[in-house]
Design an enzyme around this catalytic site. Structure first.
Site, short mmCIF file in Angstrom:
data_model
loop_
_atom_site.label_atom_id
_atom_site.label_comp_id
_atom_site.label_asym_id
_atom_site.label_seq_id
_atom_site.Cartn_x
_atom_site.Cartn_y
_atom_site.Cartn_z
N GLU A 101 -14.23 8.02 -38.30
CA GLU A 101 -14.59 6.63 -38.52
C GLU A 101 -15.54 6.13 -37.43
O GLU A 101 -15.48 6.55 -36.29
CB GLU A 101 -13.33 5.76 -38.56
CG GLU A 101 -12.50 6.06 -39.78
CD GLU A 101 -11.24 5.23 -39.89
OE1 GLU A 101 -10.89 4.87 -41.02
OE2 GLU A 101 -10.59 4.95 -38.87
N CYS A 135 -18.99 1.50 -32.19
CA CYS A 135 -17.90 2.27 -31.59
C CYS A 135 -17.87 3.65 -32.24
O CYS A 135 -17.61 3.79 -33.43
CB CYS A 135 -16.59 1.52 -31.81
SG CYS A 135 -15.18 2.37 -31.08
N CYS A 158 -7.21 13.56 -31.68
CA CYS A 158 -7.29 13.61 -30.21
C CYS A 158 -6.09 14.38 -29.69
O CYS A 158 -4.98 14.18 -30.15
CB CYS A 158 -7.29 12.19 -29.63
SG CYS A 158 -7.36 12.18 -27.81
N CYS A 172 -1.57 9.81 -26.36
CA CYS A 172 -1.04 8.60 -25.72
C CYS A 172 -0.05 7.92 -26.68
O CYS A 172 -0.27 7.89 -27.89
CB CYS A 172 -2.17 7.64 -25.37
SG CYS A 172 -3.37 8.39 -24.25
N CYS A 206 -1.26 5.08 -29.23
CA CYS A 206 -2.54 5.23 -29.93
C CYS A 206 -2.35 5.95 -31.25
O CYS A 206 -1.77 7.03 -31.31
CB CYS A 206 -3.51 6.02 -29.05
SG CYS A 206 -5.06 6.39 -29.88
N CYS A 239 -9.30 -1.27 -31.86
CA CYS A 239 -9.07 -0.18 -30.91
C CYS A 239 -7.78 0.55 -31.24
O CYS A 239 -6.75 -0.06 -31.45
CB CYS A 239 -8.89 -0.71 -29.50
SG CYS A 239 -10.34 -1.41 -28.79
N1 SAH Z 1 -9.94 8.63 -25.62
C1 SAH Z 1 -10.72 7.67 -24.94
C2 SAH Z 1 -11.60 6.86 -25.86
C3 SAH Z 1 -11.02 6.43 -27.17
S1 SAH Z 1 -9.67 5.29 -27.11
C4 SAH Z 1 -9.85 6.76 -24.12
O1 SAH Z 1 -8.63 6.78 -24.27
O2 SAH Z 1 -10.40 6.04 -23.30
C5 SAH Z 1 -10.51 3.74 -26.91
C6 SAH Z 1 -9.63 2.63 -26.32
O3 SAH Z 1 -8.69 2.11 -27.26
C7 SAH Z 1 -8.83 3.11 -25.14
O4 SAH Z 1 -8.87 2.22 -24.06
C8 SAH Z 1 -7.46 3.18 -25.73
O5 SAH Z 1 -6.53 3.22 -24.75
C9 SAH Z 1 -7.44 1.99 -26.63
N2 SAH Z 1 -6.35 1.96 -27.61
C10 SAH Z 1 -5.69 3.00 -28.12
N3 SAH Z 1 -4.72 2.58 -28.97
C11 SAH Z 1 -4.76 1.23 -28.97
C12 SAH Z 1 -4.03 0.22 -29.66
N4 SAH Z 1 -3.07 0.53 -30.53
N5 SAH Z 1 -4.35 -1.06 -29.41
C13 SAH Z 1 -5.36 -1.38 -28.57
N6 SAH Z 1 -6.08 -0.47 -27.91
C14 SAH Z 1 -5.80 0.82 -28.10
FE1 SF4 Z 2 -6.79 10.05 -27.27
FE2 SF4 Z 2 -5.99 7.66 -28.12
FE3 SF4 Z 2 -5.24 8.52 -25.71
FE4 SF4 Z 2 -7.82 7.83 -26.13
S1 SF4 Z 2 -6.05 6.47 -26.21
S2 SF4 Z 2 -7.03 9.65 -25.08
S3 SF4 Z 2 -8.04 8.49 -28.28
S4 SF4 Z 2 -4.66 9.45 -27.67
#
Ligand code: SAH
Ligand code: SF4
Length: 359
Positions: A96, A109, A116, A120, A123, A350
């Site tokens: 996406e 974006c 990934c 986390c 996420c 995000c």
């Molecule tokens: N993997 C990289 C880039 C993609 S994530 C990273 O983690 O930086 C992009 C951003 O979205 C990151 O700051 C991540 O922590 C945030 N993000 C992930 N899940 C989210 C959620 N459920 N609500 C808000 N932000 C979120």
């Molecule tokens: Fe991967 Fe989501 Fe963690 Fe970014 S926030 S490193 S996309 S698992």
């Protein structure tokens, strides 16, 4: 599935690689610059229109190469103007891309991996697991498509996309070579000519890759921090066990050592009752001491997790809680903004990118 051909896809080349490719084929290296301009700046894919190239070269390109971006299979538009494209890749995987128009900028974006591997806890992309890295053409193709979508007849020479954030699906620094080359094109005056201040690579903190990135790219750096101490960060971001805060913050301090005007962006998702207390804000102030940075507080986006394994039970912090947290940082002299959540109604916010066709 879109039709994969045997032709060489020219979206896979930054300017340096294309020049080398041309030299290999007995052409002058400056042909690469002409071609980059046709493909990226002007959006021309028909080689017969590239009249400043020799006829022989045009014929070679027609026979052996192509300019092909991922295929758009669905588009959604949020009530706030955010647009999300679902793209299908040659192997059937889907990614996406999200376009976020604001008063003074238009931000794209971009995704860098299918899924990934970092996992986390908060996420949704992470919950998908990891399929593979994106190729250069699949990364730059997202910008190529967005620019074309904003100027459908291809006549607009000014690109409406002003900012790119590598904050879509995936961890950019685990797809290092391809990300750096795609970013080269974003910054290349003959391609997209975006300012280094307006192309941001976001990472969960792959410390050795940050050190290499600093050598190889001028793009801006954002860190997904999300916790003020190792204990909590390791709980919600497993990568912290490998690269703990001491190493991560040291790498951040080093990052713009030779560019005193630039600052690292610190991203911090506000998770109710997890990382959003005033005491934790004070801990964060201490952690960031001596690091030139700005902090983005991100409202947590809940998503529809019904189709995803491992249900996520986080909640967004209340606005007053976010404000109190922010006030602690501001009082300590740290530039802090609360990022607006965009496109939540189309699951484009995000962390919500999961590339479900049913979206
Ligand atoms: N993997 C990289 C880039 C993609 S994530 C990273 O983690 O930086 C992009 C951003 O979205 C990151 O700051 C991540 O922590 C945030 N993000 C992930 N899940 C989210 C959620 N459920 N609500 C808000 N932000 C979120
Ligand atoms: Fe991967 Fe989501 Fe963690 Fe970014 S926030 S490193 S996309 S698992």
């Amino acid at each position: 599935m879109s039709s994969a051909t045997q032709k060489i896809n020219l979206l896979n080349f930054n300017s340096t690689d294309l020049a080398a490719f041309f030299v290999e084929h007995g052409e002058k290296p400056f042909r690469a610059q002409q071609l980059i301009k046709w493909i990226h700046q002007l959006g021309v894919t028909d080689f017969s229109l590239m009249t400043n190239l020799s006829l022989v070269l045009r014929e070679y390109l027609i026979a052996n190469t192509e300019v092909r971006a991922p295929r758009i299979v669905a588009e959604q538009k949020s009530t706030d103007g955010t647009r999300k494209w679902l793209l299908e890749l040659d192997d059937g995987n889907k990614i996406e891309t999200v376009l976020i128009p604001e008063d003074d900028r238009v931000t794209l974006c971009v995704s860098t991996q299918v899924g990934c591997p970092i996992g986390c806890a908060f996420c949704f992309t992470g919950k998908l697991g990891f399929k593979r890295n994106l190729e250069i053409w699949e990364i730059i193709g997202q910008l190529w498509l967005a620019v074309r979508a904003l100027s459908p007849d291809g006549t607009s020479k000014t690109h409406a996309v002003t900012n790119v954030v590598l904050m879509g699906m995936g961890e950019p620094l685990l797809n290092f070579e391809n990300v750096v080359k795609a970013v080269d094109l974003m910054l290349d005056d003959l391609a997209y000519g975006l300012s280094k201040y307006r192309v941001t690579i976001s990472t969960a903190g792959i410390v050795p890759a940050m050190e290499r990135l600093r050598e190889l790219s001028k793009a801006s750096l954002a860190i997904s921090l999300h916790a003020p101490n190792d204990e909590l960060r390791s709980q919600i971001m497993p990568i912290n066990k490998k690269y703990p805060l001491r190493e991560l913050i040291a790498a951040c301090k080093q990052y713009y050592q030779n560019e005193p005007k630039r600052v690292v962006t610190i991203e911090y998702i506000m998770l109710a009752g997890v990382n959003d207390s005033v005491a934790q804000a004070k801990e964060l102030v201490k952690l960031l001491h001596g690091l030139p940075c700005k902090v983005n507080l991100i409202p947590y986006n809940a998503g529809d997790v019904s189709n995803l394994p491992g249900a996520i039970s986080y909640r967004a912090s209340a606005q007053e809680v976010i404000d109190s947290f922010r006030n602690v940082l501001l009082a300590a002299g740290i530039n802090t903004i609360t990022r607006k959540s965009r496109g939540a109604d189309i699951a484009a916010a995000c962390g919500q990118l999961v590339a479900k066709k049913s979206d």
